[in-house]
Structure formats: C-alpha cells, structure tokens
Design a protein around this motif. Structure first.
Motif, PDB file in Angstrom:
ATOM      1  N   GLU A  50       0.841  -1.200   0.000  1.00 41.52           N
ATOM      2  CA  GLU A  50       0.000   0.000   0.000  1.00 41.52           C
ATOM      3  C   GLU A  50       0.872   1.244   0.000  1.00 41.52           C
ATOM      4  OE1 GLU A  50      -3.251  -0.155  -0.043  1.00 41.52           O
ATOM      5  OE2 GLU A  50      -3.463  -2.322   0.311  1.00 41.52           O
ATOM      6  N   HIS A  51       0.266   2.312  -0.416  1.00 41.97           N
ATOM      7  CA  HIS A  51       1.024   3.550  -0.536  1.00 41.97           C
ATOM      8  C   HIS A  51       1.475   4.103   0.817  1.00 41.97           C
ATOM      9  CE1 HIS A  51       2.391   6.362  -3.426  1.00 41.97           C
ATOM     10  NE2 HIS A  51       2.084   7.365  -2.620  1.00 41.97           N
ATOM     11  N   SER A  52       0.708   3.778   1.847  1.00 43.56           N
ATOM     12  CA  SER A  52       0.930   4.413   3.152  1.00 43.56           C
ATOM     13  C   SER A  52       1.698   3.509   4.121  1.00 43.56           C
ATOM     14  CB  SER A  52      -0.424   4.740   3.770  1.00 43.56           C
ATOM     15  OG  SER A  52      -1.169   3.531   3.864  1.00 43.56           O
ATOM     16  N   GLU A  53       2.192   2.398   3.670  1.00 37.59           N
ATOM     17  CA  GLU A  53       2.874   1.485   4.596  1.00 37.59           C
ATOM     18  C   GLU A  53       4.298   1.228   4.113  1.00 37.59           C
ATOM     19  OE1 GLU A  53       0.684  -2.249   4.625  1.00 37.59           O
ATOM     20  OE2 GLU A  53       0.849  -2.456   2.447  1.00 37.59           O
ATOM     21  N   THR A  54       5.190   0.999   5.063  1.00 39.86           N
ATOM     22  CA  THR A  54       6.538   0.604   4.670  1.00 39.86           C
ATOM     23  C   THR A  54       6.480  -0.837   4.164  1.00 39.86           C
ATOM     24  OG1 THR A  54       7.098  -0.304   6.820  1.00 39.86           O
ATOM     25  CG2 THR A  54       7.497   2.046   6.499  1.00 39.86           C
ATOM     26  N   ILE A  55       7.580  -1.251   3.545  1.00 43.78           N
ATOM     27  CA  ILE A  55       7.595  -2.623   3.031  1.00 43.78           C
ATOM     28  C   ILE A  55       7.516  -3.606   4.198  1.00 43.78           C
ATOM     29  CG2 ILE A  55       8.757  -4.191   1.443  1.00 43.78           C
ATOM     30  CD1 ILE A  55      10.308  -1.829   0.346  1.00 43.78           C
ATOM     31  N   ASP A  56       8.265  -3.321   5.261  1.00 44.89           N
ATOM     32  CA  ASP A  56       8.204  -4.182   6.447  1.00 44.89           C
ATOM     33  C   ASP A  56       6.773  -4.285   6.987  1.00 44.89           C
ATOM     34  OD1 ASP A  56      10.925  -4.371   6.200  1.00 44.89           O
ATOM     35  OD2 ASP A  56      11.377  -3.755   8.254  1.00 44.89           O
ATOM     36  N   ASP A  57       6.091  -3.151   7.038  1.00 43.54           N
ATOM     37  CA  ASP A  57       4.704  -3.181   7.520  1.00 43.54           C
ATOM     38  C   ASP A  57       3.837  -4.057   6.632  1.00 43.54           C
ATOM     39  OD1 ASP A  57       5.311  -1.471   9.561  1.00 43.54           O
ATOM     40  OD2 ASP A  57       4.506   0.322   8.577  1.00 43.54           O
ATOM     41  N   ALA A  58       4.051  -3.936   5.330  1.00 44.97           N
ATOM     42  CA  ALA A  58       3.242  -4.729   4.398  1.00 44.97           C
ATOM     43  C   ALA A  58       3.474  -6.214   4.652  1.00 44.97           C
ATOM     44  CB  ALA A  58       3.586  -4.375   2.957  1.00 44.97           C
ATOM     45  N   VAL A  59       4.722  -6.587   4.902  1.00 43.83           N
ATOM     46  CA  VAL A  59       5.008  -8.001   5.128  1.00 43.83           C
ATOM     47  C   VAL A  59       4.367  -8.451   6.433  1.00 43.83           C
ATOM     48  CG1 VAL A  59       6.818  -9.711   5.404  1.00 43.83           C
ATOM     49  CG2 VAL A  59       7.143  -7.822   3.828  1.00 43.83           C
ATOM     50  N   GLU A  60       4.453  -7.620   7.457  1.00 44.72           N
ATOM     51  CA  GLU A  60       3.812  -7.983   8.728  1.00 44.72           C
ATOM     52  C   GLU A  60       2.307  -8.171   8.537  1.00 44.72           C
ATOM     53  OE1 GLU A  60       4.948  -5.178  11.781  1.00 44.72           O
ATOM     54  OE2 GLU A  60       7.033  -5.893  11.673  1.00 44.72           O
ATOM     55  N   ARG A  61       1.735  -7.287   7.767  1.00 53.49           N
ATOM     56  CA  ARG A  61       0.303  -7.410   7.487  1.00 53.49           C
ATOM     57  C   ARG A  61       0.001  -8.723   6.778  1.00 53.49           C
ATOM     58  NH1 ARG A  61      -2.107  -6.183   2.783  1.00 53.49           N
ATOM     59  NH2 ARG A  61      -0.419  -4.842   2.019  1.00 53.49           N
ATOM     60  N   ILE A  62       0.790  -9.027   5.787  1.00 48.17           N
ATOM     61  CA  ILE A  62       0.556 -10.259   5.027  1.00 48.17           C
ATOM     62  C   ILE A  62       0.743 -11.485   5.924  1.00 48.17           C
ATOM     63  CG2 ILE A  62       1.558 -11.697   3.206  1.00 48.17           C
ATOM     64  CD1 ILE A  62       1.935  -8.929   1.694  1.00 48.17           C
ATOM     65  N   LEU A  63       1.763 -11.424   6.775  1.00 45.93           N
ATOM     66  CA  LEU A  63       1.969 -12.538   7.691  1.00 45.93           C
ATOM     67  C   LEU A  63       0.760 -12.710   8.607  1.00 45.93           C
ATOM     68  CD1 LEU A  63       5.730 -12.026   8.650  1.00 45.93           C
ATOM     69  CD2 LEU A  63       4.745 -14.006   7.495  1.00 45.93           C
ATOM     70  N   TYR A  64       0.250 -11.585   9.086  1.00 48.28           N
ATOM     71  CA  TYR A  64      -0.907 -11.665   9.984  1.00 48.28           C
ATOM     72  C   TYR A  64      -2.132 -12.201   9.254  1.00 48.28           C
ATOM     73  CZ  TYR A  64      -4.571 -10.388  13.229  1.00 48.28           C
ATOM     74  OH  TYR A  64      -5.655 -10.437  14.068  1.00 48.28           O
ATOM     75  N   GLU A  65      -2.330 -11.737   8.034  1.00 43.63           N
ATOM     76  CA  GLU A  65      -3.507 -12.174   7.275  1.00 43.63           C
ATOM     77  C   GLU A  65      -3.515 -13.678   7.024  1.00 43.63           C
ATOM     78  OE1 GLU A  65      -4.224  -8.041   4.680  1.00 43.63           O
ATOM     79  OE2 GLU A  65      -3.207  -9.750   3.775  1.00 43.63           O
ATOM     80  N   HIS A  66      -2.302 -14.248   6.960  1.00 41.64           N
ATOM     81  CA  HIS A  66      -2.247 -15.668   6.612  1.00 41.64           C
ATOM     82  C   HIS A  66      -2.015 -16.586   7.790  1.00 41.64           C
ATOM     83  CE1 HIS A  66      -1.801 -13.808   2.670  1.00 41.64           C
ATOM     84  NE2 HIS A  66      -2.319 -14.912   2.204  1.00 41.64           N
ATOM     85  N   THR A  67      -1.512 -16.045   8.885  1.00 38.78           N
ATOM     86  CA  THR A  67      -1.216 -16.915  10.027  1.00 38.78           C
ATOM     87  C   THR A  67      -1.964 -16.493  11.285  1.00 38.78           C
ATOM     88  OG1 THR A  67       0.613 -15.567  10.840  1.00 38.78           O
ATOM     89  CG2 THR A  67       1.126 -17.216   9.163  1.00 38.78           C
ATOM     90  N   GLY A  68      -2.483 -15.272  11.321  1.00 36.19           N
ATOM     91  CA  GLY A  68      -3.105 -14.769  12.539  1.00 36.19           C
ATOM     92  C   GLY A  68      -2.097 -14.375  13.605  1.00 36.19           C
ATOM     93  N   LEU A  69      -0.807 -14.386  13.283  1.00 35.54           N
ATOM     94  CA  LEU A  69       0.231 -14.090  14.278  1.00 35.54           C
ATOM     95  C   LEU A  69       0.929 -12.770  13.955  1.00 35.54           C
ATOM     96  CD1 LEU A  69       1.905 -17.602  14.567  1.00 35.54           C
ATOM     97  CD2 LEU A  69       0.215 -16.592  16.092  1.00 35.54           C
ATOM     98  N   ARG A  70       1.391 -12.120  15.016  1.00 37.86           N
ATOM     99  CA  ARG A  70       2.193 -10.909  14.862  1.00 37.86           C
ATOM    100  C   ARG A  70       3.555 -11.127  15.501  1.00 37.86           C
ATOM    101  NH1 ARG A  70      -0.627  -7.079  12.487  1.00 37.86           N
ATOM    102  NH2 ARG A  70      -2.851  -6.870  12.910  1.00 37.86           N
ATOM    103  N   GLY A  71       4.509 -10.291  15.100  1.00 37.88           N
ATOM    104  CA  GLY A  71       5.833 -10.360  15.727  1.00 37.88           C
ATOM    105  C   GLY A  71       6.667 -11.538  15.256  1.00 37.88           C
ATOM    106  N   ILE A  72       6.325 -12.077  14.107  1.00 37.24           N
ATOM    107  CA  ILE A  72       7.086 -13.188  13.538  1.00 37.24           C
ATOM    108  C   ILE A  72       8.444 -12.687  13.056  1.00 37.24           C
ATOM    109  CG2 ILE A  72       7.112 -14.825  11.610  1.00 37.24           C
ATOM    110  CD1 ILE A  72       4.090 -14.869  11.740  1.00 37.24           C
ATOM    111  N   TYR A  73       9.468 -13.511  13.223  1.00 37.65           N
ATOM    112  CA  TYR A  73      10.793 -13.151  12.716  1.00 37.65           C
ATOM    113  C   TYR A  73      10.760 -13.069  11.194  1.00 37.65           C
ATOM    114  CZ  TYR A  73      15.701 -13.314  11.505  1.00 37.65           C
ATOM    115  OH  TYR A  73      16.927 -13.020  10.979  1.00 37.65           O
ATOM    116  N   MET A  74      11.250 -11.983  10.645  1.00 37.47           N
ATOM    117  CA  MET A  74      11.269 -11.857   9.189  1.00 37.47           C
ATOM    118  C   MET A  74      12.457 -11.008   8.761  1.00 37.47           C
ATOM    119  SD  MET A  74       8.295  -9.042   8.625  1.00 37.47           S
ATOM    120  CE  MET A  74       8.962  -7.404   8.323  1.00 37.47           C
ATOM    121  N   GLU A  75      12.875 -11.189   7.534  1.00 33.81           N
ATOM    122  CA  GLU A  75      14.004 -10.438   7.021  1.00 33.81           C
ATOM    123  C   GLU A  75      13.859 -10.302   5.511  1.00 33.81           C
ATOM    124  OE1 GLU A  75      18.881 -10.484   7.108  1.00 33.81           O
ATOM    125  OE2 GLU A  75      17.763 -12.343   7.245  1.00 33.81           O
ATOM    126  N   GLN A  76      14.288  -9.165   5.013  1.00 39.86           N
ATOM    127  CA  GLN A  76      14.226  -8.988   3.558  1.00 39.86           C
ATOM    128  C   GLN A  76      15.233  -9.903   2.885  1.00 39.86           C
ATOM    129  OE1 GLN A  76      15.494  -5.687   0.493  1.00 39.86           O
ATOM    130  NE2 GLN A  76      13.910  -4.816   1.798  1.00 39.86           N
TER     131      GLN A  76
END
Lengths: 232, 232
Positions: A50-76
């Motif tokens: 989205e235009h208003s989110e950082t790339i990291d935020d977008a990934v966190e959102r996608i992770l949440y949408e698919h797993t229901g979890l937040r704070g998952i370890y992630m790296e570009q």
DNA sequence: ATTTAATAGTGTAACAAATACACACTATAT
DNA sequence: ATATAGTGTGTATTTGTTACACTATTAAAT
C-alpha cells in the motif's frame, strides 16, 4: 531520484517465504490463488504494498492475514524485477522470508484475504509447481537461511520455546540437508552458552524422555550482535 | 499480485554504492546532484529504472554512465522503502554495491548524465553529508562487504590484476578496520592456493620490491562456488 | 516380571587450524 | 657506506574439529 516527475502510485509487491518446522521437516506456507493471474495455482503469500505502509509493515500485514500471528521473525531477502516475471507487465517484488514456530498456530491457517482460497503447509522437498517466479524465490530463501544459521541463532525462531537438543539438531540437519554427529553437535551447541538447561523433560513419549532447553535471552542477544561460527 | 489493476508505470530507483581502493583506503564514488530534490548535495549515483530494463541492467547502465566501464562486479544489497525517504513521495530504491579496480579508470570519472554535476571519490571514513537515506545505504553496504570478504574472494575485484600480498592485506585491513598479522595473513592466503606467484616484482619503490601475484582464475572459480572461511 | 524397542546422553584421542611472536634481507636514496 | 622502509620467513602454543560406541531410561508388549 530526478525531479519534475509526476507523483506516481507505487506498484510493487512483496512476497513472503514463510518457513515452519514440523516432524523433522522444513515446510513452506503456500496459498492457492483465487485471483488472476495464476488463479488456481499455488504461490507465495504476497500482495501489493500500500502507498501508506513501509515494506516491512506490508510483510507484517501479510503474515498476519495468513497466520493470525504478529511479531514473527522476518528479514528482507531480495528484490526480483525480471521483465517477464509478472504477466501484467514489469512488477517488481520485494521478497522476504519469515520463520515461524509452528506450535504457535492453533490449527491450519485460514487466510483472511480474497486473493487466497486456502493456505497449506508444504514440505520444502516436495513443492507443487508455483506461479510467477516463486519457485526461484524459495530457492533463494533456503540458500539464505542455510548460510544464516551458520552465524546467527535464527534456528530458534523455528522451534517451540522449550525444545530438546535432538529437535535442534534435526532442524539444522533439515536446513543443511546433511546428518550431524550427535556428540559433536551437543558439545558445540552447549559451548556457546546460549541455552538454559531446564529441569523439565519431554512428556508423552514411549522412550527415555529428553531434557528440555530454552534460550538464555541475554546471552542470545549478545551472540546475535557478535556472530557465531557454526559450521558442519 | 492481484488482477484487474491498471497497468502502471514502475516508479522505483536504483542506487549504487561504488567502492574503490586506493592509497590503503576504501573510497566511495559520490555525485554532486544537479537536480532537485537535494540539488547541490552529495549522493549515490542512481536513477529511475526504465520500464524496459531489468534492475541489473539499470545498475550496469548507471555504472557505465559514471565510470565509463562495463562488466564491473556488482551485487544487489537491499531495497529501501521508508515512507519519508524521498521528498516526492514513497519511491523505493533497490540498492546495489559495486567493486571497482581504481587503476582501470584513466582519470577522475566524468558522469555523462544530466543529474550529476561531478563524480568524486570520497574516503569511506570521511564522507560528506548525503541526500536521501544514502548515508544509511552506505552503512549497510560496508557491513555486507565486510561479511562477504570472509567467505568469498571478492576482495580481488578491488585490486589491480597484479598485486602484492601487502596490498591484499591492506585491503582486508581497510575493510575490516583492524590490523592483521603479516605472517599469519600470508600463510593463510597462500594456503587457499588461489594465487599465482609471478616472477615480476613491484617497480619504482625506494625499498625492497615486493613480489607480484595474480589470481589463478580456475581455482578462483572453484573457491567462489565452495566458499572460503577467512576470518580474523 | 521380563523383554523389547526406541531414543537420550556421554568422553577421548587424533588432527587441523588459528594465534602469537621477532628478526634478517633487500632495494633505493643520500 | 649507511640510513630507511618495507619484504619475507618459522615455530611453538592454543583452540577448534572430527571420528567414533556404549550405557541409561522409559513405555509398551509379552
């Protein structure tokens, strides 16, 4: 980087290789696409940023949408921009990988997005054909993880809070695709002094129960800065 | 990754951290911008990626425009997409780093683009203030190079074809920011068996001339696949 | 109660690699 | 001839890596 250019909408996606570890096997979460292009195909979870989110935020959102979890370890991981990778024209994707404790999931994940019909864990060694260049992205992700567990204790992101040394060893073996010597593995791992020995033991197994360990968070943090050298 | 979206023009840039090695010092090629935003500021060479080129192609083009050279070693570094990184709105940049033999340059590079007024090599340890998030990008690049020379013989990309062991050692010292023991360095480096000892020697020095070496390309290629372990 | 099956848990010797360390050699300039 | 500046070399010590096999514990089956 130049001036006097129109203010254009950003059009790039992010895709995420979500790894889990279960039954001595590495697994990847794939979705069945419910949208064109590649409708009905398996693919990585991912979407436009989205235009208003950082790339990291977008990934966190996608992770949440698919797993229901937040704070998952992630790296570009890498940005893929081949001209032909997306049928709608050159759309680049900033790929990430994430490491997930599978026991944190209550059940099979249910995506809350329209573009995915279902999300299923697939063994890394037996993946279906994937849409886009997602097969290639997964290759690159596993290579990165393979290297990174040699100098960084990211493996623990895939294990439950309390784990046995055998589980830890099996995880390294799964990621490296190679058997390790039990005595040498334990000696080396315990020498790092980042594990806390618990007085708890495995339960519900029909053989000698193994001792449980967990990370010593303080020492772990230090090691994260300074780097390990864990090889072979 | 979704369908029924308009076919939008891609709007992302690439920026390149070009490293060189001269006088025992690591240097970075910076341009003085001739365009808004950050007109008159120092910044990394970089520009919008054209619609018809891959990201790699765009970086090669930018390298050529600023150095006049082709076939320079380069690798993707990271994609930066903070909301505030570009004053014109969120424009992501796919950053690369490149390693250059400074003796391949005939003279101070003259950029052939409009957006740069001049291009100047700056010592890494004494950089001016930079536009955008380019200071941050350089930090990330040097970290990457620091790690990568431990397991990959990329250092040679920064040296002339024929070099002395002392030059090679100084390069490692410059990248790691730490003195190394001469005897141990030589022992270790020669043990990899990737250097070819020449019967030529340094010329024009007012002290004992050092022997020149060059890479043994065949062994070099093997090591590139298998990985070194060069530390300390 | 005994046996079986499955996995946990442990130590040492041999070898390889990393480190610490100091002095003689050589080319040139004066 | 001598001062200067950097080249080039060896060894002992410590540290890390590898290879390797048996006993201990538990639950289940008999």
């Amino acid at each position: 980087m130049q001036s006097n250019l129109p203010h254009l909408q950003s059009t790039f996606t992010t895709d995420c290789v979500i790894f889990g570890f279960q039954g001595g096997e590495l697994k990847v979460l794939l979705i069945e696409r419910n949208e064109y292009p590649f409708k009905g195909w398996w693919a990585l979870p991912g979407f436009f940023v989205e235009h208003s989110e950082t790339i990291d935020d977008a990934v966190e959102r996608i992770l949440y949408e698919h797993t229901g979890l937040r704070g998952i370890y992630m790296e570009q991981l890498y940005t893929f921009g081949d001209l032909k990778r997306h049928p709608q024209g050159r759309i680049i994707t900033v790929a990430y990988y994430a490491l997930l404790r599978l026991d944190d999931l209550e059940s099979q994940p249910v995506p809350v997005t329209d573009y995915a019909r279902q999300a299923v864990w697939h063994p890394l060694n037996n993946l279906p054909e994937l849409g886009f260049d997602h097969g290639h992205i997964i290759d690159k992700a596993i290579q990165k993880v393979r290297r990174k567990i040699s100098y960084s204790p990211i493996a623990f992101e895939l294990l439950p809070e309390k784990f046995t040394l055998t589980q830890l060893q099996q995880l390294y073996e799964a990621i490296w695709g190679r058997k390790l010597d039990k005595r040498n593995f334990r000696k080396k791992m315990l020498n790092y002094n980042i594990l806390k020995e618990l007085s708890e033991f495995q339960r519900g197994v029909s053989y000698r129960a193994a001792r449980l360990y967990k990370l010593d968070k303080r020492k772990y943090a230090k090691v994260f800065q300074n780097e390990l050298t864990f090889s072979r």
